[in-house]
Write a protein that holds these residues in place. Sequence first.
Motif, PDB file in Angstrom:
ATOM      1  N   ILE A 131       9.585   4.062   4.329  1.00  0.00           N
ATOM      2  CA  ILE A 131       8.729   2.945   4.746  1.00  0.00           C
ATOM      3  C   ILE A 131       8.381   3.177   6.210  1.00  0.00           C
ATOM      4  N   LEU A 132       7.112   3.098   6.536  1.00  0.00           N
ATOM      5  CA  LEU A 132       6.698   3.275   7.926  1.00  0.00           C
ATOM      6  C   LEU A 132       7.140   2.074   8.762  1.00  0.00           C
ATOM      7  N   PRO A 184       5.963  -4.873   5.289  1.00  0.00           N
ATOM      8  CA  PRO A 184       7.315  -4.324   5.141  1.00  0.00           C
ATOM      9  C   PRO A 184       8.113  -4.962   4.009  1.00  0.00           C
ATOM     10  N   ALA A 186       4.617  -0.564   9.194  1.00  0.00           N
ATOM     11  CA  ALA A 186       3.974  -0.983   7.948  1.00  0.00           C
ATOM     12  C   ALA A 186       3.487  -2.422   8.049  1.00  0.00           C
ATOM     13  N   ALA A 235       6.949  -3.417   0.790  1.00  0.00           N
ATOM     14  CA  ALA A 235       7.456  -2.050   0.676  1.00  0.00           C
ATOM     15  C   ALA A 235       8.936  -2.047   0.320  1.00  0.00           C
ATOM     16  N   VAL A 284      -1.524   2.006  11.797  1.00  0.00           N
ATOM     17  CA  VAL A 284      -0.856   2.237  10.516  1.00  0.00           C
ATOM     18  C   VAL A 284      -1.284   1.162   9.523  1.00  0.00           C
ATOM     19  N   TYR A 285      -1.858   1.581   8.416  1.00  0.00           N
ATOM     20  CA  TYR A 285      -2.243   0.635   7.366  1.00  0.00           C
ATOM     21  C   TYR A 285      -1.602   0.968   6.028  1.00  0.00           C
ATOM     22  N   VAL A 286      -0.732   1.962   5.999  1.00  0.00           N
ATOM     23  CA  VAL A 286       0.034   2.317   4.808  1.00  0.00           C
ATOM     24  C   VAL A 286       1.453   1.800   4.984  1.00  0.00           C
ATOM     25  N   ASP A 287       2.024   1.290   3.903  1.00  0.00           N
ATOM     26  CA  ASP A 287       3.382   0.745   3.962  1.00  0.00           C
ATOM     27  C   ASP A 287       4.435   1.770   3.574  1.00  0.00           C
ATOM     28  N   SER A 288       4.198   2.442   2.453  1.00  0.00           N
ATOM     29  CA  SER A 288       5.199   3.322   1.855  1.00  0.00           C
ATOM     30  C   SER A 288       4.590   4.685   1.573  1.00  0.00           C
ATOM     31  N   THR A 305       0.849  -1.184   0.000  1.00  0.00           N
ATOM     32  CA  THR A 305       0.000   0.000   0.000  1.00  0.00           C
ATOM     33  C   THR A 305       0.887   1.236   0.000  1.00  0.00           C
TER      34      THR A 305
END
Length: 362
Positions: A273-274, A280, A277, A283, A103-107, A53
């Motif tokens: 990258i969070l 990961p 994430a 990402a 957190v649902y976003v990876d990058s 994501t």
Amino acid sequence: MQQRILFGTVLLASHVSAAEPFLGFGKDSAPVIETRTLDQLHQAALAEGGVVTLWHGGDEKNQQDSLKSSFETRFPGMTLNVTVDLSKYHDVNIDAQLAANNVYVDSVILQTVNDYPRWAAEDVLLRYAPAGFDKVHGSFKDVSAAWYGAYIFNWNTYWNLDTLKADGPVEWTDWLRPELKDKIVCTYPNDDDAVLYAFDLIMQQYGPQWFDKFVTQNIRWVRGTQTPFTIVSQKNSTYAASFIGGPLASSSNINVSFPQQGQFVSWPQTAAILKAAPHPEGAKLLHNFILSKDYQSTMGLWPVRTDIPGPAGLPAIYDMPGTNPDGFVRWMADRGRVERLRNWFESRIGSAQGLSPLIDDL
């Protein structure tokens, strides 16, 4: 004196480079340096679920369709979910995810370069160096590999040859020519920081009186930085020219130029990258793909790597006259000054009107 107080001096120094000293890393904070191949990363990402994501800065929802297609074609079984929106909206939503521990976003690949040092200081970014990280320009990356430039975006002049023929604007003073009245489309400078910076650079050279004259050209102000090119490139468009968005190379109906006496905007669109994430490995695969020599050589933008030449026959970014990508990074860090400039423009042309991004009302 008032002019210098209002607009100040453009800061062109870069942020910390890899050659400068920095504090040692503890065992829990040392960056991970990637040694796996893309194929090995692909298998790890598939085992994780085969999904990435990405939130990407931009104006039109299909702007990163090419990245999605390239990634999914190169890595069968992978799905790249891309959401394109203005970076200033993405970053506040990332902050909300972090605050809620959801957190649902990876990058994230954004224009708001000022966010990344803050996020790194909050320890919410993965300290991870993709393959090729050592080739990225030193001023485009964090020494702990928490963030790094993915590619270089810029604004340059372009015009519709069907309307203006070959006699389009080159220097910033050309935009004041009488024959361009009613033919210019431009993004609100008070709606996008990179556009705001473009106008700041111009007025550093020509003063606020340049903008006063520019406004008398009856500009079509729009939201979104892709929108001007969408309008100018239309067949039989009455709007002929812009210096926001657009291509790096001329085509059958669009001519491109760069100022020879002035400055134009360029900056490293920055990636991270969070740390939390959900995907990961996916990402990491995406970031390794973006920084690979193959992708950096064929994406049609200035690369962030030092070992790849400029696009479309242009010099490398630091050899290109009239631009300094480090300037935008430092400029973005002074948020007080940015907001004062934003308010200055809004007092003259009003708040941004229309849809954001502007898709339908062209």
